[in-house]
Motif scaffolding. Structure first.
Motif, PDB file in Angstrom:
ATOM      1  N   LYS A 114       0.847  -1.190   0.000  1.00  0.00           N
ATOM      2  CA  LYS A 114       0.000   0.000   0.000  1.00  0.00           C
ATOM      3  C   LYS A 114       0.884   1.242   0.000  1.00  0.00           C
ATOM      4  O   LYS A 114       1.847   1.334   0.764  1.00  0.00           O
ATOM      5  N   ASP A 149      -1.005   7.498   1.804  1.00  0.00           N
ATOM      6  CA  ASP A 149      -1.870   8.497   1.170  1.00  0.00           C
ATOM      7  C   ASP A 149      -1.136   9.783   0.832  1.00  0.00           C
ATOM      8  O   ASP A 149      -1.404  10.417  -0.194  1.00  0.00           O
ATOM      9  N   GLU A 150      -0.191  10.206   1.695  1.00  0.00           N
ATOM     10  CA  GLU A 150       0.465  11.494   1.485  1.00  0.00           C
ATOM     11  C   GLU A 150       1.361  11.526   0.249  1.00  0.00           C
ATOM     12  O   GLU A 150       1.786  12.602  -0.185  1.00  0.00           O
ATOM     13  N   ILE A 202       0.432   9.865  -2.744  1.00  0.00           N
ATOM     14  CA  ILE A 202      -0.335   9.484  -3.934  1.00  0.00           C
ATOM     15  C   ILE A 202      -0.541  10.664  -4.880  1.00  0.00           C
ATOM     16  O   ILE A 202      -0.451  10.519  -6.103  1.00  0.00           O
ATOM     17  N   ASP A 203      -0.795  11.828  -4.334  1.00  0.00           N
ATOM     18  CA  ASP A 203      -1.066  13.005  -5.181  1.00  0.00           C
ATOM     19  C   ASP A 203      -0.342  14.213  -4.601  1.00  0.00           C
ATOM     20  O   ASP A 203      -0.952  15.215  -4.253  1.00  0.00           O
TER      21      ASP A 203
END
Length: 228
Positions: free
Chosen positions: A147, A150-151, A153-154
């Motif tokens: 995984k 999140d920080e 990913i974009d």
């Protein structure tokens, strides 16, 4: 006395050569034998760093255009590399069995450059002991088992971060992953890759030698996610 000293030196050199030869032959017995390896490294490349470096070098070929000129990529798969506990095999079949084009195109969502995919098959896939389809299916399965935090990913702004903090972020969202199974590499001051060690059945596992090749900078820069 001089003669005795020379004899001791000669004996020492002989023993050193014998030890080195023994270690080399221990690895040579399976060197580049397809399927004979200890574990995999899943290498995830930070695409914005690759694109900045390519731009600085003036590289503007088709592969660079595909990865850097359109869809914005964050982490992409560089490859799934068979490894020994000490060293690694490569180019285990010469010439490499042909990689069918439909298998190549099926991997472009994870590895966004045809040249990269063909090269990874020739250099690393041939050492896996698997056929082309099975090797890239294993690559996809390995990537699915990790995984991305999140920080990352974009990422819209350039981020300066300690390599250890990148490791911590991956460890936090991947149960079973430890510091002994992940290494961060850098090129100049930029984050280059996250390398994650996996057993042949794709479970996280420790890898001391991979960790020894990790980035030693206090901080690295992650350029923002964009098309190039």
């Amino acid at each position: 006395m001089v003669q005795a000293f020379r004899s001791v030196v000669s004996l020492g050199i002989f023993l050193l050569i014998a030890l080195v030869g023994s270690n080399a032959s221990a690895q040579d017995r399976r060197q580049n034998a397809p399927g004979e390896f200890d574990f995999y490294v899943l290498s995830l490349s930070w695409s914005p760093s690759f694109c900045e470096a390519a731009q600085e070098r003036g590289n503007s070929g088709r592969n660079q255009q595909m990865q850097c000129g359109g869809r914005p990529y964050a982490f992409v798969v560089h490859g799934l590399w068979p490894q020994y506990d000490r060293g690694f095999p490569n180019y285990c079949e010469r010439p490499a069995p042909r990689l069918p084009r439909n298998i190549m195109t099926s991997m472009l969502d994870l590895m966004p450059a045809p040249g990269l995919i063909f090269n990874e098959w020739d250099k690393h896939g041939t050492c896996s002991g698997l056929g082309p389809r099975a090797y890239f299916e294993t690559t996809r399965k390995a990537r699915a088992g990790v995984k991305i935090p999140d920080e990352f990913i974009d990422l819209q702004q350039a981020k300066t971060i300690a390599p250890e903090a990148v490791e911590e972020a991956f460890i936090k969202v991947n149960p079973g992953l430890s510091h002994s199974a992940i290494a961060i590499t850098c090129e100049r001051n930029r984050l280059q890759e996250v390398r994650i060690c996996m057993s042949k059945d794709l479970q996280f596992r420790a890898c001391e030698e991979t960790d020894r090749r990790a980035c030693r900078r206090d901080k690295v820069v992650m350029p923002p996610v964009r098309g190039g």
